[in-house]
Design a protein around this motif. Sequence first.
Motif, PDB file in Angstrom:
ATOM      1  N   VAL A   1     -80.972  64.790  42.313  1.00 53.58           N
ATOM      2  CA  VAL A   1     -80.171  65.139  41.138  1.00 53.58           C
ATOM      3  C   VAL A   1     -80.111  63.944  40.200  1.00 53.58           C
ATOM      4  N   ASN A   2     -79.923  64.257  38.936  1.00 49.62           N
ATOM      5  CA  ASN A   2     -79.928  63.250  37.890  1.00 49.62           C
ATOM      6  C   ASN A   2     -78.705  63.471  37.004  1.00 49.62           C
ATOM      7  N   LEU A   3     -77.938  62.417  36.745  1.00 48.89           N
ATOM      8  CA  LEU A   3     -76.812  62.468  35.816  1.00 48.89           C
ATOM      9  C   LEU A   3     -77.066  61.439  34.726  1.00 48.89           C
ATOM     10  N   GLY A   4     -76.856  61.826  33.473  1.00 49.17           N
ATOM     11  CA  GLY A   4     -77.122  60.904  32.381  1.00 49.17           C
ATOM     12  C   GLY A   4     -76.207  61.143  31.201  1.00 49.17           C
ATOM     13  N   TYR A   5     -76.507  60.434  30.122  1.00 49.32           N
ATOM     14  CA  TYR A   5     -75.739  60.575  28.886  1.00 49.32           C
ATOM     15  C   TYR A   5     -76.662  60.283  27.720  1.00 49.32           C
ATOM     16  N   GLY A   6     -76.731  61.187  26.769  1.00 42.33           N
ATOM     17  CA  GLY A   6     -77.531  60.976  25.564  1.00 42.33           C
ATOM     18  C   GLY A   6     -76.627  60.506  24.440  1.00 42.33           C
ATOM     19  N   ASN A   7     -76.872  59.296  23.914  1.00 42.97           N
ATOM     20  CA  ASN A   7     -75.928  58.768  22.930  1.00 42.97           C
ATOM     21  C   ASN A   7     -76.019  59.471  21.576  1.00 42.97           C
ATOM     22  N   ASP A   8     -77.168  60.028  21.195  1.00 47.61           N
ATOM     23  CA  ASP A   8     -77.238  60.747  19.931  1.00 47.61           C
ATOM     24  C   ASP A   8     -76.673  62.157  20.070  1.00 47.61           C
ATOM     25  N   VAL A   9     -76.930  62.787  21.194  1.00 45.65           N
ATOM     26  CA  VAL A   9     -76.356  64.102  21.474  1.00 45.65           C
ATOM     27  C   VAL A   9     -74.854  63.953  21.742  1.00 45.65           C
ATOM     28  N   SER A  10     -74.456  62.784  22.229  1.00 46.54           N
ATOM     29  CA  SER A  10     -73.059  62.463  22.574  1.00 46.54           C
ATOM     30  C   SER A  10     -72.517  63.383  23.655  1.00 46.54           C
ATOM     31  N   LYS A  11     -73.373  63.689  24.627  1.00 45.43           N
ATOM     32  CA  LYS A  11     -72.974  64.570  25.727  1.00 45.43           C
ATOM     33  C   LYS A  11     -73.575  64.090  27.039  1.00 45.43           C
ATOM     34  N   PRO A  12     -72.867  64.311  28.138  1.00 46.65           N
ATOM     35  CA  PRO A  12     -73.450  64.045  29.458  1.00 46.65           C
ATOM     36  C   PRO A  12     -74.534  65.075  29.766  1.00 46.65           C
ATOM     37  N   SER A  13     -75.436  64.698  30.658  1.00 46.94           N
ATOM     38  CA  SER A  13     -76.485  65.617  31.099  1.00 46.94           C
ATOM     39  C   SER A  13     -76.528  65.642  32.622  1.00 46.94           C
ATOM     40  N   PHE A  14     -77.098  66.712  33.150  1.00 46.72           N
ATOM     41  CA  PHE A  14     -77.328  66.848  34.583  1.00 46.72           C
ATOM     42  C   PHE A  14     -78.682  67.519  34.757  1.00 46.72           C
ATOM     43  N   GLY A  15     -79.340  67.231  35.876  1.00 43.12           N
ATOM     44  CA  GLY A  15     -80.639  67.844  36.077  1.00 43.12           C
ATOM     45  C   GLY A  15     -81.242  67.498  37.418  1.00 43.12           C
ATOM     46  N   ILE A  16     -82.547  67.735  37.520  1.00 49.79           N
ATOM     47  CA  ILE A  16     -83.280  67.418  38.737  1.00 49.79           C
ATOM     48  C   ILE A  16     -84.363  66.401  38.402  1.00 49.79           C
ATOM     49  N   LYS A  17     -84.693  65.609  39.396  1.00 48.36           N
ATOM     50  CA  LYS A  17     -85.706  64.580  39.218  1.00 48.36           C
ATOM     51  C   LYS A  17     -86.560  64.534  40.473  1.00 48.36           C
ATOM     52  N   ALA A  18     -87.855  64.392  40.283  1.00 43.38           N
ATOM     53  CA  ALA A  18     -88.779  64.253  41.401  1.00 43.38           C
ATOM     54  C   ALA A  18     -89.439  62.880  41.306  1.00 43.38           C
ATOM     55  N   LEU A  19     -89.850  62.358  42.430  1.00 44.59           N
ATOM     56  CA  LEU A  19     -90.598  61.105  42.488  1.00 44.59           C
ATOM     57  C   LEU A  19     -91.846  61.334  43.312  1.00 44.59           C
ATOM     58  N   TYR A  20     -92.958  60.794  42.850  1.00 43.61           N
ATOM     59  CA  TYR A  20     -94.179  60.807  43.634  1.00 43.61           C
ATOM     60  C   TYR A  20     -94.782  59.413  43.561  1.00 43.61           C
ATOM     61  N   ASP A  21     -94.828  58.729  44.700  1.00 47.07           N
ATOM     62  CA  ASP A  21     -95.427  57.399  44.772  1.00 47.07           C
ATOM     63  C   ASP A  21     -96.941  57.551  44.808  1.00 47.07           C
ATOM     64  N   ILE A  22     -97.581  57.275  43.679  1.00 51.15           N
ATOM     65  CA  ILE A  22     -99.038  57.342  43.597  1.00 51.15           C
ATOM     66  C   ILE A  22     -99.632  56.292  44.530  1.00 51.15           C
ATOM     67  N   ASN A  23     -99.082  55.093  44.462  1.00 49.61           N
ATOM     68  CA  ASN A  23     -99.393  53.997  45.374  1.00 49.61           C
ATOM     69  C   ASN A  23     -98.184  53.056  45.330  1.00 49.61           C
ATOM     70  N   GLU A  24     -98.294  51.843  45.873  1.00 52.76           N
ATOM     71  CA  GLU A  24     -97.131  50.953  45.875  1.00 52.76           C
ATOM     72  C   GLU A  24     -96.764  50.448  44.492  1.00 52.76           C
ATOM     73  N   GLU A  25     -97.714  50.454  43.559  1.00 54.27           N
ATOM     74  CA  GLU A  25     -97.463  49.918  42.227  1.00 54.27           C
ATOM     75  C   GLU A  25     -96.961  50.954  41.220  1.00 54.27           C
ATOM     76  N   PHE A  26     -97.324  52.229  41.401  1.00 49.52           N
ATOM     77  CA  PHE A  26     -96.998  53.232  40.391  1.00 49.52           C
ATOM     78  C   PHE A  26     -96.334  54.462  41.005  1.00 49.52           C
ATOM     79  N   THR A  27     -95.320  54.969  40.287  1.00 47.74           N
ATOM     80  CA  THR A  27     -94.596  56.165  40.693  1.00 47.74           C
ATOM     81  C   THR A  27     -94.545  57.123  39.508  1.00 47.74           C
ATOM     82  N   LEU A  28     -94.818  58.392  39.744  1.00 50.44           N
ATOM     83  CA  LEU A  28     -94.678  59.448  38.748  1.00 50.44           C
ATOM     84  C   LEU A  28     -93.286  60.046  38.907  1.00 50.44           C
TER      85      LEU A  28
END
Length: 176
Positions: A27-54
């Motif tokens: 889960v992801n919680l955030g805030y957009g300063n131009d929208v001036s509203k909190p946000s909620f959502g989903i987030k995925a991570l994929y480790d391509i290798n040790e140096e890079f993550t999508l």
Amino acid sequence: MKKLMITALMLIGIGISASSQNWGLGVNLGYGNDVSKPSFGIKALYDINEEFTLAPSLNFYLPETESASSGGASLEAELKCWDINADVHWNFYNTNKGKLYPLAGVSYFNAKISAKASAGGQKESASESEGKFGINLGFGGQMNLSEKWVASAEIKYQIIEEFKQFVPSLSLIYKF
């Protein structure tokens, strides 16, 4: 909206079907300063290798509603915003305890306004939506809470035509 839900379900399905710890979903919680509203959502991570993550994410901002009435006439307007992001993290600091990374990616931001008016027994409604593509630039870090759980904090700047906003966010992610 159906495409968004299909995308979200695909992210969840991919995360659930992954058998190694290269994948994470949370889960992801955030805030957009131009929208001036909190946000909620989903987030995925994929480790391509040790140096890079999508890191794709889908976020919904809390809606804003305004209403007014005078002399038997009334007006109600609602603004709803959401965004989809596909960021890449360059893990320049990567240890067993966590990661630090700059990020860059693409974003699609959508805003929809709906209005309803009534006067003298007559009712009218209208809505309009607009979406624009942009880029994300920022910095973040992840802390491994356990073998399976990761907490992350990010700050990024969304640069979209005629629209720019600073977006800090916190995430809690389960690694598969």
